[in-house]
Scaffold this active site. Structure first.
Site, short mmCIF file in Angstrom:
data_model
loop_
_atom_site.label_atom_id
_atom_site.label_comp_id
_atom_site.label_asym_id
_atom_site.label_seq_id
_atom_site.Cartn_x
_atom_site.Cartn_y
_atom_site.Cartn_z
N ASP A 90 -7.96 0.77 4.15
CA ASP A 90 -7.30 -0.52 4.24
C ASP A 90 -8.38 -1.59 4.39
O ASP A 90 -9.25 -1.47 5.26
CB ASP A 90 -6.37 -0.54 5.46
CG ASP A 90 -5.07 -1.25 5.18
OD1 ASP A 90 -5.11 -2.43 4.81
OD2 ASP A 90 -4.00 -0.62 5.36
N ASP A 186 -5.07 -5.75 2.25
CA ASP A 186 -4.03 -6.31 3.11
C ASP A 186 -3.79 -7.81 2.83
O ASP A 186 -4.75 -8.58 2.75
CB ASP A 186 -4.50 -6.14 4.56
CG ASP A 186 -3.43 -6.50 5.58
OD1 ASP A 186 -2.42 -5.79 5.65
OD2 ASP A 186 -3.63 -7.48 6.32
N GLU A 240 -1.78 -5.65 -1.40
CA GLU A 240 -0.49 -5.89 -0.77
C GLU A 240 -0.17 -7.36 -0.97
O GLU A 240 -0.96 -8.23 -0.59
CB GLU A 240 -0.52 -5.58 0.72
CG GLU A 240 0.86 -5.74 1.36
CD GLU A 240 0.84 -6.23 2.80
OE1 GLU A 240 1.82 -6.01 3.51
OE2 GLU A 240 -0.14 -6.86 3.22
N HIS A 312 4.31 1.40 7.21
CA HIS A 312 4.24 1.11 8.64
C HIS A 312 4.86 -0.25 9.00
O HIS A 312 4.92 -0.60 10.16
CB HIS A 312 2.78 1.14 9.07
CG HIS A 312 1.99 0.07 8.38
ND1 HIS A 312 1.77 0.08 7.02
CD2 HIS A 312 1.43 -1.06 8.84
CE1 HIS A 312 1.09 -1.00 6.68
NE2 HIS A 312 0.87 -1.71 7.77
N ASP A 313 5.25 -1.03 8.01
CA ASP A 313 5.84 -2.35 8.28
C ASP A 313 7.36 -2.37 8.16
O ASP A 313 7.98 -3.39 8.45
CB ASP A 313 5.30 -3.38 7.27
CG ASP A 313 3.86 -3.73 7.54
OD1 ASP A 313 3.44 -3.66 8.71
OD2 ASP A 313 3.15 -4.07 6.58
C1 GLC Z 1 0.08 -6.52 6.42
C2 GLC Z 1 0.10 -5.21 7.14
C3 GLC Z 1 0.75 -5.40 8.47
C4 GLC Z 1 -0.06 -6.38 9.24
C5 GLC Z 1 -0.25 -7.69 8.47
C6 GLC Z 1 -1.32 -8.51 9.07
O1 GLC Z 1 1.34 -6.97 6.11
O2 GLC Z 1 0.72 -4.22 6.38
O3 GLC Z 1 0.88 -4.21 9.19
O4 GLC Z 1 0.54 -6.63 10.47
O5 GLC Z 1 -0.62 -7.45 7.16
O6 GLC Z 1 -2.56 -7.89 8.89
#
Ligand code: GLC
Ligand code: CA
Length: 552
Positions: A90, A186, A240, A312-313
């Site tokens: 990540d 991310d 992402e 995980h979100d």
């Molecule tokens: C992304 C991650 C999440 C995190 C956010 C800030 O959305 O997947 O878990 O809290 O970014 O880094």
């Protein structure tokens, strides 16, 4: 290809302190391989004060001591490669932790080498943060406000500073030189902010500044710089893109400016609540299907989808889009609903055994920062009960409970008391139990991935949806050369009659996969007095895959 996502803190504890770690991952690599995946994505495993469980990094070039050290990471990497598993890391560079040495330096004053690594202002604009109140926090030492789009302990990096971009490239090289195969980047579409940071629209809570930081003015230049480094290593880049649209995703994924190999979209995660209790509605299948089909069609022939239902979100998908009552049936059906689409599937730890949401009694038991913010920000006039119900449905913590390996104490996750609550359903929902049952969710995931792998049609074929208006059935076809597959998924909790496309009626299609055991299925069809079961009627949450070979 298919990937397995590890959120390490809850995956497997290997050294008996109640916290998942790289020793545990090492033990479970064969298990991961046995699913039929080809790679692992590690959510952050770097040193972090865990204000956002690893997404607040305090050192990009090391491993969190809770999880092991670099030597142990190298061992995991080598073994994964031996097993034919790629490993992607990540990359979280929209922000760091406020405990990162860069921020510690930056806050000291306006004239040190790190002073422009972050975004400082004398007067804040009106932006909200996504995770914790306003997007600006006053720093006493520096006497200025810093920007944080997420939690207070996640100050945003100033990507306009070329030195920061050089740092990012250094981080990429550090891990690539070690042998990792790529990155999941991310919130990468947020890294370039509009000059002057204009005030946002006042009536959009949490996301009012988004028009000025999503797909910002220099995003493609910066992405090109990172791409160049990644190209040297021929590595994989997956972005992402929260709330990204198809049109903007295509800018990252196609053309001369192409800077990512794939992108996670969020559209299909909004068929109910979308990890904030602010937007909370009952699940809508038409919405889900619309999102699926939109991305399948828009990317076909141009780019490649990253397919997922959980990470995980997001809370557990059975609890959202399926049914805990029809746990096995809906868990398997949901697998079929996305694993046969065009793209690369991602499976999040525990999804493959059908883990479900946890229901903790009080808000204090939850640990995710955004869960607390949402609880204190929205629906304050509702009864406590109703507000907790929303938390049960929307909290990210539901996907972060310890992985359920067996029926022993702490679900076989650890010998010690785990760092977070184990879902009480672990005695039934666990890997060991499901290994024994040929019809388990676990084994269904394996069957789906195996079927995908051996079929060019399922890998490369075009996508077509049937009956998009149907409120109970999701039906799609993949076609390539002479072979076609039809995937039919019932989202209904009772038997439903299903119209089939004419190419598949009268047993013209060969049934190659179904989530109900054959004997049981026939009995159930008889029980509902529908002996024509196989063709016209579907049992609750039934999923079937048919194949036809076109002869003309
Ligand atoms: C992304 C991650 C999440 C995190 C956010 C800030 O959305 O997947 O878990 O809290 O970014 O880094
Ligand atoms: Ca441990």
């Amino acid at each position: 290809m298919a990937f397995y996502q590890i959120w390490i803190r809850s995956f497997k504890d290997g050294n008996g302190d109640g916290i998942g770690d790289l020793y545990g991952v090492y033990e479970k690599l064969e298990y991961i391989r046995s699913l039929g995946v080809d790679g692992i994505w590690f959510s952050p495993i770097y040193p972090s004060p865990n204000a956002d469980f690893g997404y607040d990094i305090s050192d990009y070039r090391d491993i969190h001591p809770d999880y092991g050290d670099l030597a142990q990471f190298r061992k995991v990497l080598a073994r994964a490669h031996e097993l034919g598993l790629k490993v992607i890391m990540d990359l979280v560079v929209n922000h760091t932790s406020d405990e990162h040495p860069w921020f510690q330096e930056s806050r000291k004053g306006r004239d040190n080498p790190y002073s422009d690594y972050y975004i400082w202002r004398d007067t804040p604009n009106n932006w909200d943060s996504l995770f914790e109140g306003k997007a600006w926090e006053y720093d006493e030492t520096r006497g200025q406000y810093y920007l944080h789009l997420f939690a207070k302990k996640q100050p945003d990096l100033n990507m306009d500073n070329p030195k920061v971009r050089e740092e990012v490239k250094g981080i990429l090289r550090f891990w690539l030189d070690m042998g990792v195969d790529g990155f999941r980047e991310d919130v990468i579409n947020f890294i370039s902010k509009k000059e002057g940071l204009p005030d946002g629209l006042p009536f959009l809570p949490a996301i009012n500044g988004m028009p000025y930081y999503k797909d910002g003015p220099h995003i493609h230049e910066y992405m090109a710089e990172f791409r160049k480094v990644c190209k040297e290593y021929d590595c994989f880049q997956l972005g992402e893109g929260p709330l990204t649209t198809v049109q903007s995703a295509l800018k990252y994924l196609t053309g001369p400016e192409r800077s990512l190999d794939m992108m996670f979209s969020f559209d299909h995660m909004m068929a109910d609540c979308f990890y904030t209790e602010y937007i909370h509605r009952p699940f809508s299948l038409p919405k889900l299907k619309k999102a699926f089909t939109k991305w399948q069609n828009a990317l076909n022939g141009k780019a490649w989808n990253a397919l997922y239902l959980e990470n995980h979100d997001h809370p557990r998908v059975i609890s959202r889009y399926g049914s805990e009552r029809f746990w096995r049936e809906s868990g398997t059906m949901l697998a079929a609903s996305y694993l046969f689409q065009q793209g690369t599937p991602f499976i999040y730890q525990g999804q493959e055994i059908g883990m479900t949401n946890i229901r903790l009694k009080s808000i204090e038991q939850y640990v995710d920062v955004s869960t607390h913010t949402n609880f204190h920000r929205y629906h304050l006039k509702d009864s406590l009960e109703k507000r907790m119900e929303r938390i049960h449905h929307s909290s990210r913590d539901s996907s972060r409970t310890p992985m359920q390996w067996d029926h022993t104490e702490h679900a076989g996750f650890s010998e010690a008391e785990p760092w977070f609550y184990v879902n009480p359903n672990y005695e039934r929902v666990n890997v060991e139990e499901e290994e024994k049952d040929p019809w388990s969710i676990l084994n269904f995931y394996r069957s789906c991935l195996a079927l995908r792998k051996k079929s060019k049609t399922l890998l490369w074929g075009s996508y077509r949806e049937f009956f998009p208006g149907d409120r109970q059935i999701y039906m799609y076809e993949r076609a390539y050369g002479k072979t076609r597959y039809l995937i039919v998924c019932s989202f209904a909790d009772k038997p439903v009659r299903v119209r089939m496309p004419k190419e598949y009626v009268d047993r013209k299609g060969k049934l190659v996969l179904c989530n109900y055991p054959r004997g049981e299925r026939e009995e159930l069809y008889r029980a509902i007095k529908r002996p024509d079961g196989e063709q016209g009627w579907f049992l609750p949450y039934e999923a079937r895959v048919y194949r036809v070979s076109v002869t003309t």
